[in-house]
Design a protein around this motif. Structure first.
Motif, PDB file in Angstrom:
ATOM      1  N   LEU A 135     -56.771 -16.664  -9.165  1.00 14.66           N
ATOM      2  CA  LEU A 135     -55.326 -16.674  -9.396  1.00 14.66           C
ATOM      3  C   LEU A 135     -54.549 -16.504  -8.093  1.00 14.66           C
ATOM      4  O   LEU A 135     -53.539 -17.174  -7.866  1.00 14.66           O
ATOM      5  CB  LEU A 135     -54.948 -15.561 -10.379  1.00 14.66           C
ATOM      6  CG  LEU A 135     -55.489 -15.718 -11.805  1.00 14.66           C
ATOM      7  CD1 LEU A 135     -55.065 -14.540 -12.662  1.00 14.66           C
ATOM      8  CD2 LEU A 135     -55.013 -17.018 -12.432  1.00 14.66           C
ATOM      9  N   MET A 136     -55.022 -15.617  -7.227  1.00 15.66           N
ATOM     10  CA  MET A 136     -54.321 -15.398  -5.964  1.00 15.66           C
ATOM     11  C   MET A 136     -54.401 -16.629  -5.066  1.00 15.66           C
ATOM     12  O   MET A 136     -53.440 -16.952  -4.353  1.00 15.66           O
ATOM     13  CB  MET A 136     -54.895 -14.183  -5.244  1.00 15.66           C
ATOM     14  CG  MET A 136     -54.312 -12.862  -5.706  1.00 15.66           C
ATOM     15  SD  MET A 136     -52.487 -12.823  -5.702  1.00 15.66           S
ATOM     16  CE  MET A 136     -52.102 -13.320  -4.026  1.00 15.66           C
ATOM     17  N   ALA A 137     -55.541 -17.319  -5.092  1.00 14.22           N
ATOM     18  CA  ALA A 137     -55.661 -18.538  -4.298  1.00 14.22           C
ATOM     19  C   ALA A 137     -54.631 -19.574  -4.747  1.00 14.22           C
ATOM     20  O   ALA A 137     -54.033 -20.282  -3.929  1.00 14.22           O
ATOM     21  CB  ALA A 137     -57.074 -19.100  -4.410  1.00 14.22           C
ATOM     22  N   ARG A 138     -54.391 -19.644  -6.051  1.00 13.94           N
ATOM     23  CA  ARG A 138     -53.388 -20.576  -6.560  1.00 13.94           C
ATOM     24  C   ARG A 138     -51.974 -20.070  -6.281  1.00 13.94           C
ATOM     25  O   ARG A 138     -51.066 -20.864  -6.011  1.00 13.94           O
ATOM     26  CB  ARG A 138     -53.578 -20.781  -8.054  1.00 13.94           C
ATOM     27  CG  ARG A 138     -54.905 -21.427  -8.421  1.00 13.94           C
ATOM     28  CD  ARG A 138     -55.013 -21.642  -9.910  1.00 13.94           C
ATOM     29  NE  ARG A 138     -56.299 -22.236 -10.283  1.00 13.94           N
ATOM     30  CZ  ARG A 138     -56.646 -22.545 -11.528  1.00 13.94           C
ATOM     31  NH1 ARG A 138     -55.803 -22.306 -12.515  1.00 13.94           N
ATOM     32  NH2 ARG A 138     -57.821 -23.084 -11.775  1.00 13.94           N
ATOM     33  N   ALA A 139     -51.790 -18.755  -6.372  1.00 14.38           N
ATOM     34  CA  ALA A 139     -50.454 -18.193  -6.158  1.00 14.38           C
ATOM     35  C   ALA A 139     -49.967 -18.446  -4.739  1.00 14.38           C
ATOM     36  O   ALA A 139     -48.755 -18.552  -4.507  1.00 14.38           O
ATOM     37  CB  ALA A 139     -50.470 -16.699  -6.451  1.00 14.38           C
ATOM     38  N   ARG A 140     -50.889 -18.539  -3.796  1.00 14.75           N
ATOM     39  CA  ARG A 140     -50.482 -18.786  -2.409  1.00 14.75           C
ATOM     40  C   ARG A 140     -49.904 -20.192  -2.224  1.00 14.75           C
ATOM     41  O   ARG A 140     -49.353 -20.497  -1.171  1.00 14.75           O
ATOM     42  CB  ARG A 140     -51.665 -18.560  -1.467  1.00 14.75           C
ATOM     43  CG  ARG A 140     -52.082 -17.095  -1.382  1.00 14.75           C
ATOM     44  CD  ARG A 140     -53.154 -16.863  -0.331  1.00 14.75           C
ATOM     45  NE  ARG A 140     -53.547 -15.465  -0.286  1.00 14.75           N
ATOM     46  CZ  ARG A 140     -54.588 -14.946  -0.946  1.00 14.75           C
ATOM     47  NH1 ARG A 140     -55.348 -15.751  -1.689  1.00 14.75           N
ATOM     48  NH2 ARG A 140     -54.868 -13.667  -0.863  1.00 14.75           N
TER      49      ARG A 140
END
Length: 423
Positions: free
Chosen positions: A239-244
């Motif tokens: 999720l964090m990889a996408r949020a970036r």
């Protein structure tokens, strides 16, 4: 454009709540999630304002490439004086055209800053669009949950109403006292009060959703969707990889490019521009003519725009800090939403797998035994209340799951692929 693609992908992912099949005559009265999202995007004033801001930035981009206008001047010398310079007898007239030439790359830096400003405005619109989609999907999930609560409470009232003839027969047979009829009626009326509260909550959620899709009053009677579909979310790292890639962060690439161009523009201000001119002069005294030329350059003795360069340098330097702060805030929000989503998923899954079957089985057993005289009315009402509480608890967990999912997809800017273990 990347942000537009992600926004469209988000809209497709939120179709996790598909509409049930309806007849054509009633389709206009049932609002689906895809309809709500498209109407919200089409009518949201924030998106309209963002579109205007892109247009305004585009206008500034056009203006940034404009060259300075040439200057036409007229001079009259040696006129209306004394003696031989009386009237216009010895007048000298000059007609001149001058042009300012910008040096040091001022125009190029100005155009680069304007182009980056347009990109930043487009990323801002992408972020606004994601927020609109997420807010609408959250409101849709809450409305669907409120609608589901109303249905459950209506079923509970109907179920309790069906107990009245059975109570009457037991009293007539002498197996129960008349007080049990009053007790059963009290339970039914209490549930009716909860049903009235549930209907009011549904109307409030319905009105809020209608505002988000640009309606003054709700044009739909119900919302259509499958609240029961859930699945395990991906890991927090995914999720964090996408949020970036969220426009809230990616916009800083355009912001940094804009500020870098503004720094170049500030540095170029220290380089003086050249004004060149050519003219024609007429001497009235001897009726002769002459060509004249001029060249002027300001001397940067006092103002070399040092303050402007310092300001632009510091503004550029703070871009990374602003992005880091935005990423930190986004990490906190994603983490909070992820934990809430996991909690809602576990609660809904466990309630569905363990609590509801036991409560339903217990109620059916007590109800069957009550008809045979093996259980009291109090035990029957307690079993029915436990089943209703478990059902409403599952509904609350499902609403929390889908509302949080919408929020998380808005933060990540992309669809979340859920595991099908709990579908």
């Amino acid at each position: 454009m990347l942000f537009r693609t992600r926004a469209l992908a988000l809209g497709a992912a939120l179709a996790l709540l598909p509409a049930p099949a309806t007849h054509a005559a009633s389709s206009t009265r049932t609002l689906t999630l895809s309809q709500a999202l498209s109407r919200a995007v089409a009518s949201h004033p924030g998106l309209a304002a963002a579109d205007r801001e892109i247009g305004a930035a585009s206008g500034r981009g056009v203006q940034s490439g404009a060259f300075p206008n040439p200057e036409l001047s007229f001079e009259l010398d040696n006129a209306f004086g004394s003696k031989e310079k009386r009237n216009l007898d010895a007048a000298e007239t000059t007609l001149q055209i001058s042009q300012l030439f910008e040096l040091g790359g001022k125009r190029g830096a100005r155009m680069a800053a304007a182009a980056a400003e347009i990109d930043a405005a487009r990323w801002d619109r992408g972020a606004t669009r994601l927020q609109v989609l997420a807010e609408t999907a959250e409101a849709f999930a809450r409305t669907l949950g409120a609608q589901r609560r109303v249905v459950e409470l209506e079923n509970q009232v109907e179920d309790l109403d069906r107990l009245t003839p059975l109570l009457q027969r037991r009293v007539e047979a002498g197996a129960s006292s008349s007080a049990e009829i009053a007790r059963g009626r009290l339970a039914t009326e209490t549930t009716r009060v909860e049903l009235a509260k549930g209907r009011a909550a549904f109307q409030a959620a319905r009105r809020e959703l209608s505002v988000l899709i640009g309606e003054r009053a709700p044009s739909f009677a119900t919302v259509g969707g499958d609240l029961a579909r859930i699945g395990a979310p991906p890991s927090f790292d995914v999720l964090m990889a996408r949020a970036r890639q969220n426009p809230q962060l990616t916009r800083f690439t355009a912001v940094k490019a804009q500020r870098r161009a503004l720094l170049a523009q500030a540095q170029a201000q220290a380089i003086p521009d050249v004004t060149a001119g050519v003219g024609w002069r007429h001497y009235r005294e001897d009726r002769s003519n002459a060509v004249m030329a001029s060249l002027s350059v300001p001397l940067p003795a006092f103002d070399r725009n040092r303050g402007g360069v310092i300001e632009a340098t510091e503004t550029l330097a703070k871009t990374d800090a602003e992005r880091a702060a935005a990423e930190r805030a986004l990490t906190v929000m994603v983490g909070r939403a992820y934990d809430a989503l996991r909690g809602a998923y576990d609660e809904a899954r466990l309630t569905r797998a363990s609590v509801l079957p036991v409560a339903r089985e217990a109620y059916e057993a007590v109800r069957s035994g009550y008809a045979e005289g093996r259980y009291s009315l109090l035990e029957l009402l307690e079993a029915r209340a436990a089943l209703s509480e478990a059902t409403l608890k599952e509904i609350d967990a499902l609403v929390s799951f889908h509302a949080t999912l919408a929020s998380l997809e808005g933060l990540t800017g992309s669809a979340l692929v859920l595991s099908r273990r709990a579908q």
